[in-house]
Design an enzyme around this catalytic site. Structure first.
Site, PDB file in Angstrom:
ATOM      1  NE  ARG A  86      -3.461  -2.073   6.993  1.00  0.00           N
ATOM      2  CZ  ARG A  86      -2.312  -1.734   6.432  1.00  0.00           C
ATOM      3  NH1 ARG A  86      -1.409  -1.104   7.149  1.00  0.00           N
ATOM      4  NH2 ARG A  86      -2.057  -2.017   5.167  1.00  0.00           N
TER       5      ARG A  86
ATOM      6  CG  ASN B 106      19.318 -10.221   4.126  1.00  0.00           C
ATOM      7  OD1 ASN B 106      20.431 -10.480   4.581  1.00  0.00           O
ATOM      8  ND2 ASN B 106      18.388 -11.153   3.948  1.00  0.00           N
TER       9      ASN B 106
ATOM     10  CE1 TYR C  41       4.278  -4.291  11.583  1.00  0.00           C
ATOM     11  CE2 TYR C  41       3.213  -3.091  13.362  1.00  0.00           C
ATOM     12  CZ  TYR C  41       3.722  -3.127  12.085  1.00  0.00           C
ATOM     13  OH  TYR C  41       3.682  -1.991  11.295  1.00  0.00           O
TER      14      TYR C  41
ATOM     15  CG  PHE D 238      -1.456   1.248   1.672  1.00  0.00           C
ATOM     16  CD1 PHE D 238      -2.093   2.111   0.784  1.00  0.00           C
ATOM     17  CD2 PHE D 238      -1.313   1.634   3.001  1.00  0.00           C
ATOM     18  CE1 PHE D 238      -2.565   3.346   1.210  1.00  0.00           C
ATOM     19  CE2 PHE D 238      -1.780   2.849   3.430  1.00  0.00           C
ATOM     20  CZ  PHE D 238      -2.398   3.714   2.542  1.00  0.00           C
TER      21      PHE D 238
HETATM   22  P1  NAD Z   1       1.483  -3.648   3.114  1.00  0.00           P
HETATM   23  O1  NAD Z   1       1.202  -4.972   3.716  1.00  0.00           O
HETATM   24  O2  NAD Z   1       0.540  -3.117   2.095  1.00  0.00           O
HETATM   25  O3  NAD Z   1       2.934  -3.619   2.472  1.00  0.00           O
HETATM   26  C1  NAD Z   1       3.996  -4.410   2.930  1.00  0.00           C
HETATM   27  C2  NAD Z   1       4.719  -4.977   1.722  1.00  0.00           C
HETATM   28  O4  NAD Z   1       5.847  -5.749   2.164  1.00  0.00           O
HETATM   29  C3  NAD Z   1       3.819  -5.926   0.906  1.00  0.00           C
HETATM   30  O5  NAD Z   1       3.869  -5.567  -0.463  1.00  0.00           O
HETATM   31  C4  NAD Z   1       4.445  -7.295   1.159  1.00  0.00           C
HETATM   32  O6  NAD Z   1       4.228  -8.194   0.104  1.00  0.00           O
HETATM   33  C5  NAD Z   1       5.907  -6.920   1.348  1.00  0.00           C
HETATM   34  N1  NAD Z   1       6.678  -7.943   2.045  1.00  0.00           N
HETATM   35  C6  NAD Z   1       6.408  -8.522   3.235  1.00  0.00           C
HETATM   36  N2  NAD Z   1       7.352  -9.423   3.542  1.00  0.00           N
HETATM   37  C7  NAD Z   1       8.251  -9.411   2.512  1.00  0.00           C
HETATM   38  C8  NAD Z   1       9.447 -10.126   2.248  1.00  0.00           C
HETATM   39  N3  NAD Z   1       9.927 -11.049   3.090  1.00  0.00           N
HETATM   40  N4  NAD Z   1      10.124  -9.872   1.098  1.00  0.00           N
HETATM   41  C9  NAD Z   1       9.660  -8.932   0.224  1.00  0.00           C
HETATM   42  N5  NAD Z   1       8.534  -8.221   0.430  1.00  0.00           N
HETATM   43  C10 NAD Z   1       7.831  -8.462   1.564  1.00  0.00           C
HETATM   44  O7  NAD Z   1       1.609  -2.622   4.334  1.00  0.00           O
HETATM   45  P2  NAD Z   1       1.784  -1.038   4.357  1.00  0.00           P
HETATM   46  O8  NAD Z   1       0.653  -0.476   5.116  1.00  0.00           O
HETATM   47  O9  NAD Z   1       2.086  -0.513   3.002  1.00  0.00           O
HETATM   48  O10 NAD Z   1       3.082  -0.893   5.288  1.00  0.00           O
HETATM   49  C11 NAD Z   1       4.355  -0.670   4.728  1.00  0.00           C
HETATM   50  C12 NAD Z   1       5.374  -0.470   5.861  1.00  0.00           C
HETATM   51  O11 NAD Z   1       4.984   0.644   6.661  1.00  0.00           O
HETATM   52  C13 NAD Z   1       5.479  -1.669   6.794  1.00  0.00           C
HETATM   53  O12 NAD Z   1       6.843  -1.844   7.137  1.00  0.00           O
HETATM   54  C14 NAD Z   1       4.693  -1.250   8.009  1.00  0.00           C
HETATM   55  O13 NAD Z   1       5.168  -1.852   9.179  1.00  0.00           O
HETATM   56  C15 NAD Z   1       4.918   0.248   8.016  1.00  0.00           C
HETATM   57  N6  NAD Z   1       3.807   0.922   8.710  1.00  0.00           N
HETATM   58  C16 NAD Z   1       2.596   1.095   8.084  1.00  0.00           C
HETATM   59  C17 NAD Z   1       1.570   1.715   8.769  1.00  0.00           C
HETATM   60  C18 NAD Z   1       0.224   1.970   8.129  1.00  0.00           C
HETATM   61  O14 NAD Z   1      -0.659   2.515   8.808  1.00  0.00           O
HETATM   62  N7  NAD Z   1      -0.017   1.626   6.880  1.00  0.00           N
HETATM   63  C19 NAD Z   1       1.754   2.136  10.088  1.00  0.00           C
HETATM   64  C20 NAD Z   1       2.983   1.895  10.697  1.00  0.00           C
HETATM   65  C21 NAD Z   1       4.016   1.303   9.985  1.00  0.00           C
HETATM   66  N1  UDP Z   2     -11.135  -2.300  14.535  1.00  0.00           N
HETATM   67  C1  UDP Z   2     -12.511  -2.357  14.582  1.00  0.00           C
HETATM   68  N2  UDP Z   2     -13.163  -3.112  13.641  1.00  0.00           N
HETATM   69  C2  UDP Z   2     -12.506  -3.761  12.632  1.00  0.00           C
HETATM   70  C3  UDP Z   2     -11.090  -3.657  12.560  1.00  0.00           C
HETATM   71  C4  UDP Z   2     -10.430  -2.919  13.545  1.00  0.00           C
HETATM   72  O1  UDP Z   2     -13.154  -1.766  15.456  1.00  0.00           O
HETATM   73  O2  UDP Z   2     -13.182  -4.423  11.824  1.00  0.00           O
HETATM   74  C5  UDP Z   2     -10.426  -1.533  15.593  1.00  0.00           C
HETATM   75  C6  UDP Z   2      -9.257  -2.257  16.230  1.00  0.00           C
HETATM   76  O3  UDP Z   2      -9.705  -3.130  17.263  1.00  0.00           O
HETATM   77  C7  UDP Z   2      -8.457  -1.091  16.745  1.00  0.00           C
HETATM   78  C8  UDP Z   2      -8.670  -0.009  15.678  1.00  0.00           C
HETATM   79  O4  UDP Z   2      -9.872  -0.380  14.997  1.00  0.00           O
HETATM   80  O5  UDP Z   2      -8.983  -0.650  17.983  1.00  0.00           O
HETATM   81  C9  UDP Z   2      -7.540   0.101  14.668  1.00  0.00           C
HETATM   82  O6  UDP Z   2      -7.276  -1.200  14.195  1.00  0.00           O
HETATM   83  P1  UDP Z   2      -6.343  -1.495  12.934  1.00  0.00           P
HETATM   84  O7  UDP Z   2      -6.353  -2.966  12.723  1.00  0.00           O
HETATM   85  O8  UDP Z   2      -6.714  -0.640  11.777  1.00  0.00           O
HETATM   86  O9  UDP Z   2      -4.874  -1.016  13.330  1.00  0.00           O
HETATM   87  P2  UDP Z   2      -4.032  -0.843  14.656  1.00  0.00           P
HETATM   88  O10 UDP Z   2      -4.016   0.613  14.904  1.00  0.00           O
HETATM   89  O11 UDP Z   2      -4.689  -1.599  15.795  1.00  0.00           O
HETATM   90  O12 UDP Z   2      -2.712  -1.400  14.298  1.00  0.00           O
END
Ligand code: NAD
Ligand code: UDP
Length: 332
Positions: A186, A99, A145, A11
């Site tokens: 989510r 890596n 995580y 994403f």
């Molecule tokens: P996402 O799941 O859409 O993207 C993660 C990507 O990593 C996916 O395309 C997945 O296929 C790839 N991936 C996972 N394991 C892999 C591996 N071993 N080798 C190669 N690719 C691999 O999630 P996102 O929301 O886009 O999150 C991206 C990053 O941002 C993550 O590191 C996440 O922890 C961090 N992050 C996101 C949020 C958020 O709200 N979206 C919040 C905090 C941190």
């Molecule tokens: N949540 C919810 N209904 C759903 C999915 C999530 O009420 O169908 C709640 C979840 O329990 C949390 C908040 O929404 O309190 C945010 O959850 P999310 O999985 O988006 O991410 P988090 O911030 O917990 O990593």
């Protein structure tokens, strides 16, 4: 600049790849599609400065040619994803991060770790500042995580201190926008999918828990600013606009014009109670603050979901497994 983006088909990663290409950079996107689809970057595969490598970064990360920057985003990010993929999550946070840092060290490239507000666990300090050490259950289900990310942060600092890598850490707070998987579990994609299907909106607990919601365009701007800065961080990136989950459910019902009702379901174990970033550091060090109103971001995300969801049976739309597309380089 030639940048490697691990997790670049995800994403946030796919939006980052677009942003880097638009700024004139070359991008090597490395992803194994564990939690994403090639569809997220299919539209980029014909671009002359874009290369897509399908591989698992825990198995090694050699990239031929010069590399100026490594954005390390690979990791499951949705609680539903990482709870069903606990070992993959720990492996990519540990071996994968190792890596990615080794690649940066070998190529003399800058490195950016996408860490998370989950590093603070279920915080007892509110809003969360970078100096807060957090409140994490090290053996609870979410620890796969949280602790993987905390390990990633420690490893990044070790490479910064002991290997001289220009490595940086951002802690990302809940980010949303177009291209989220409707079934990723989510809160925003779930509520939008349910609202568009007229299905019950599943609020956990009494919905009084809060999250602070950042639109993806703002977040990506923060990532590139952090890479370009002289600072190692950690720096919080998020929008301090804090809402309760119940308010969010009502907001999405209103914006979609849905007839869905709200149903209360049990809270997941260790679900954080409150979350809001203190973004003073991002403002002072990066000149960054989010500019997209949450409501505008929600409207754009709903529009994207409407265009992608199956009109015949929206409720049943599921994640499609990755299929090779033209321009995909498979790396074993
Ligand atoms: P996402 O799941 O859409 O993207 C993660 C990507 O990593 C996916 O395309 C997945 O296929 C790839 N991936 C996972 N394991 C892999 C591996 N071993 N080798 C190669 N690719 C691999 O999630 P996102 O929301 O886009 O999150 C991206 C990053 O941002 C993550 O590191 C996440 O922890 C961090 N992050 C996101 C949020 C958020 O709200 N979206 C919040 C905090 C941190
Ligand atoms: N949540 C919810 N209904 C759903 C999915 C999530 O009420 O169908 C709640 C979840 O329990 C949390 C908040 O929404 O309190 C945010 O959850 P999310 O999985 O988006 O991410 P988090 O911030 O917990 O990593």
């Amino acid at each position: 600049m030639r940048a490697v983006v691990t997790g670049g088909a995800g994403f946030i990663g796919s939006h980052l790849c677009e942003r880097l290409l638009a700024a004139g950079h070359a991008v090597v996107c490395v992803d194994n599609f564990l939690t994403s689809s090639v569809k997220n970057v299919e539209h980029l595969t014909d671009h002359s400065r874009f290369r897509l490598e399908c591989r698992d970064i825990t198995q090694g990360l050699d990239v031929s040619g010069p590399v100026d920057a490594v954005f390390h985003l690979a990791s499951p990010a949705s609680p539903v994803d990482y709870l069903r993929l606990p070992l993959e999550t720990m492996r990519v946070g540990s071996a994968g991060t190792w890596n990615a840092l080794d690649l940066a060290a070998t190529k003399d490239a800058r490195f950016l770790l996408s860490s998370t507000s989950e590093s603070y666990g279920d915080p007892q300090v509110h809003p969360q500042t970078e100096s807060y050490w957090g409140h994490v259950n090290p053996v609870g289900p979410r620890s796969v995580y949280d602790e993987a990310k905390r390990f990633s942060e420690a490893l990044t600092m070790a490479y910064r201190r002991h290997r001289g890598v220009d490595a940086k850490i951002v802690r990302i707070f809940n980010t949303f926008g177009p291209r989220m998987r409707p079934d990723d579990g989510r809160v925003i994609p779930t509520f939008i999918r349910q609202a568009l299907a007229g299905a019950p909106i599943t609020v956990t607990g009494d919905g009084s828990q809060t999250r602070s919601l950042c639109y993806v365009d703002d977040l990506v701007d923060g990532l590139t600013r952090m890479l370009d800065s002289d600072h190692g961080g950690p720096v919080n990136l998020g929008n301090p606009h804090e809402v309760s989950v119940l308010e969010l459910a009502r907001w999405i019902i209103e914006l979609t014009g849905s007839s869905s009702e709200i149903t209360l379901i049990p809270r997941p174990e260790d679900d954080p109670e409150r979350r809001r970033p203190d973004i003073t550091a991002a403002g002072e060090l990066l000149g960054w603050k989010p500019t997209t109103p949450v409501e505008q971001g929600l409207r754009d995300t709903i529009t994207d979901f409407r265009s992608r969801l199956n009109l015949v049976d929206r409720a049943k739309l599921v994640h499609q497994p990755a299929t090779p597309a033209p321009g995909v380089v498979a790396v074993s």
